[in-house]
Design a protein around this motif. Structure first.
Motif, short mmCIF file in Angstrom:
data_model
loop_
_atom_site.label_atom_id
_atom_site.label_comp_id
_atom_site.label_asym_id
_atom_site.label_seq_id
_atom_site.Cartn_x
_atom_site.Cartn_y
_atom_site.Cartn_z
N LEU A 195 10.43 -3.26 -4.25
CA LEU A 195 9.71 -3.47 -3.00
C LEU A 195 10.29 -4.63 -2.19
O LEU A 195 10.27 -4.61 -0.96
CB LEU A 195 8.22 -3.73 -3.27
N ARG A 196 10.83 -5.63 -2.87
CA ARG A 196 11.43 -6.78 -2.17
C ARG A 196 12.78 -6.44 -1.56
O ARG A 196 13.16 -7.03 -0.55
CB ARG A 196 11.63 -7.95 -3.14
N ASN A 197 13.53 -5.50 -2.13
CA ASN A 197 14.93 -5.32 -1.74
C ASN A 197 15.27 -4.03 -1.02
O ASN A 197 16.38 -3.92 -0.50
CB ASN A 197 15.81 -5.46 -2.98
N GLN A 198 14.41 -3.04 -1.02
CA GLN A 198 14.74 -1.78 -0.35
C GLN A 198 14.71 -1.92 1.15
O GLN A 198 13.89 -2.65 1.70
CB GLN A 198 13.77 -0.68 -0.78
N PRO A 199 15.60 -1.22 1.84
CA PRO A 199 15.54 -1.23 3.30
C PRO A 199 14.25 -0.56 3.77
O PRO A 199 13.78 0.37 3.13
CB PRO A 199 16.77 -0.44 3.74
N VAL A 200 13.71 -1.06 4.84
CA VAL A 200 12.50 -0.48 5.38
C VAL A 200 12.87 0.56 6.43
O VAL A 200 13.96 0.56 6.98
CB VAL A 200 11.58 -1.55 5.99
N VAL A 201 11.93 1.47 6.70
CA VAL A 201 12.13 2.53 7.67
C VAL A 201 11.86 1.95 9.05
O VAL A 201 10.84 1.30 9.28
CB VAL A 201 11.18 3.71 7.40
N SER A 202 12.78 2.18 9.96
CA SER A 202 12.55 1.71 11.33
C SER A 202 11.53 2.61 12.01
O SER A 202 11.37 3.76 11.66
CB SER A 202 13.85 1.67 12.10
N GLN A 222 0.85 -1.18 0.00
CA GLN A 222 0.00 0.00 0.00
C GLN A 222 0.89 1.24 0.00
O GLN A 222 1.85 1.31 0.77
CB GLN A 222 -0.91 0.04 1.22
N PHE A 223 0.55 2.17 -0.87
CA PHE A 223 1.23 3.46 -0.88
C PHE A 223 0.42 4.39 0.01
O PHE A 223 -0.78 4.55 -0.19
CB PHE A 223 1.35 4.00 -2.30
N LEU A 273 8.90 15.52 7.77
CA LEU A 273 8.28 15.96 6.51
C LEU A 273 7.26 14.94 6.02
O LEU A 273 7.44 13.73 6.20
CB LEU A 273 9.36 16.15 5.45
N PRO A 274 6.20 15.43 5.35
CA PRO A 274 5.25 14.50 4.73
C PRO A 274 6.00 13.63 3.72
O PRO A 274 6.84 14.12 2.97
CB PRO A 274 4.25 15.41 4.02
N THR A 275 5.69 12.34 3.72
CA THR A 275 6.41 11.39 2.87
C THR A 275 5.45 10.36 2.29
O THR A 275 4.61 9.83 3.01
CB THR A 275 7.50 10.67 3.69
N THR A 276 5.58 10.11 1.00
CA THR A 276 4.86 9.01 0.37
C THR A 276 5.68 7.75 0.62
O THR A 276 6.85 7.69 0.27
CB THR A 276 4.68 9.26 -1.14
N PHE A 277 5.05 6.76 1.27
CA PHE A 277 5.68 5.48 1.58
C PHE A 277 5.03 4.35 0.80
O PHE A 277 3.83 4.40 0.52
CB PHE A 277 5.50 5.13 3.07
N ALA A 278 5.82 3.34 0.51
CA ALA A 278 5.28 2.05 0.07
C ALA A 278 5.29 1.18 1.32
O ALA A 278 6.35 0.90 1.87
CB ALA A 278 6.15 1.44 -1.02
N TRP A 279 4.12 0.76 1.79
CA TRP A 279 4.02 -0.06 2.98
C TRP A 279 3.93 -1.51 2.51
O TRP A 279 2.99 -1.90 1.84
CB TRP A 279 2.78 0.33 3.77
N THR A 280 4.95 -2.30 2.86
CA THR A 280 5.06 -3.68 2.41
C THR A 280 5.04 -4.61 3.62
O THR A 280 5.15 -4.14 4.76
CB THR A 280 6.38 -3.90 1.63
N ARG A 309 7.39 -6.25 4.64
CA ARG A 309 8.69 -6.08 5.31
C ARG A 309 8.75 -4.79 6.11
O ARG A 309 9.60 -4.62 6.96
CB ARG A 309 9.82 -6.05 4.27
N GLY A 310 7.88 -3.82 5.84
CA GLY A 310 7.89 -2.52 6.50
C GLY A 310 7.64 -1.42 5.50
O GLY A 310 7.29 -1.67 4.35
N LYS A 311 7.83 -0.17 5.92
CA LYS A 311 7.56 0.94 5.01
C LYS A 311 8.85 1.44 4.37
O LYS A 311 9.89 1.50 5.00
CB LYS A 311 6.78 2.05 5.69
N ILE A 312 8.71 1.82 3.10
CA ILE A 312 9.83 2.30 2.30
C ILE A 312 9.47 3.70 1.81
O ILE A 312 8.44 3.90 1.18
CB ILE A 312 10.09 1.38 1.09
N ALA A 313 10.32 4.67 2.10
CA ALA A 313 10.08 6.05 1.67
C ALA A 313 10.30 6.17 0.17
O ALA A 313 11.30 5.71 -0.37
CB ALA A 313 11.00 7.00 2.43
#
Length: 179
Positions: free
Chosen positions: A171-178, A34-35, A49-56, A58-62
């Motif tokens: 989406l499979r390989n990006q680090p997720v935001v802690s 989900q974006f 700051l407002p950020t569009t994330f991809a929520w996977t 594995r976690g969220k990716i900015a």
């Protein structure tokens, strides 16, 4: 009724349903990506700051960190408008080609297309007059191809360019935001 005919009709129906389903765009029920619009901390500016994330899973990716307003639209409003557009493009399987274009009133945009040299199918974001479309498109391409660490920071007669993106690989390989 003849059992052979019944079996043939049943199998034909199943094959047809499977074929149709495989050609249909993804739906939210079929994907766990989900974006969303959220907030992230920018270490360089020391601001949230407002950020569009991809929520996977594995976690969220900015994806895009919103810094500047567009006319009367604040960075928060832009984030809230753009995030669902990324979701729409992802669900429709047309987030694999990114390109730049212009609207009928000459405003620069970044959009998604289902094929190379295809039309702009989903407008992802409208750019400010002072933005350089190719620069923003290149930053977005580098981010989504995993060649850039962190999201695009949207703060800043152009030829149209297309970039192919393997969004699922990203989406499979990006680090997720802690948290």
């Amino acid at each position: 009724m003849n059992w052979k005919l019944t079996t043939t009709l049943l199998l034909t129906g199943i094959v047809t349903c499977v074929s149709i389903a495989s050609c249909m765009p993804r739906t939210e029920a079929q994907t766990s990506v989900q974006f969303i619009c959220g907030v992230s901390f920018d270490q360089n500016d020391g601001k949230r700051l407002p950020t569009t994330f991809a929520w996977t899973p594995r976690g969220k990716i900015a994806v895009v960190r919103w810094v500047k307003a567009l006319g009367s639209y604040s960075p928060q409003q832009r984030c809230q408008q753009v995030s669902p557009r990324f979701q729409q493009a992802y669900n429709n399987d047309n987030l694999n080609f990114l390109t730049n274009s212009t609207t009928s009133n000459g405003q620069n945009i970044i959009c998604a297309s289902s094929k190379y040299d295809g039309s702009c199918e989903t407008v992802l974001m409208t750019l400010r007059r002072e933005d350089k479309p190719l620069q923003i498109l290149n930053q977005l391409k580098d981010t989504l191809n995993g060649r850039s660490v962190g999201p695009v920071k949207h703060s800043s007669g152009t030829p149209q360019v297309y970039y192919q993106i393997d969004i699922d690989e990203w989406l499979r390989n990006q680090p997720v935001v802690s948290k």
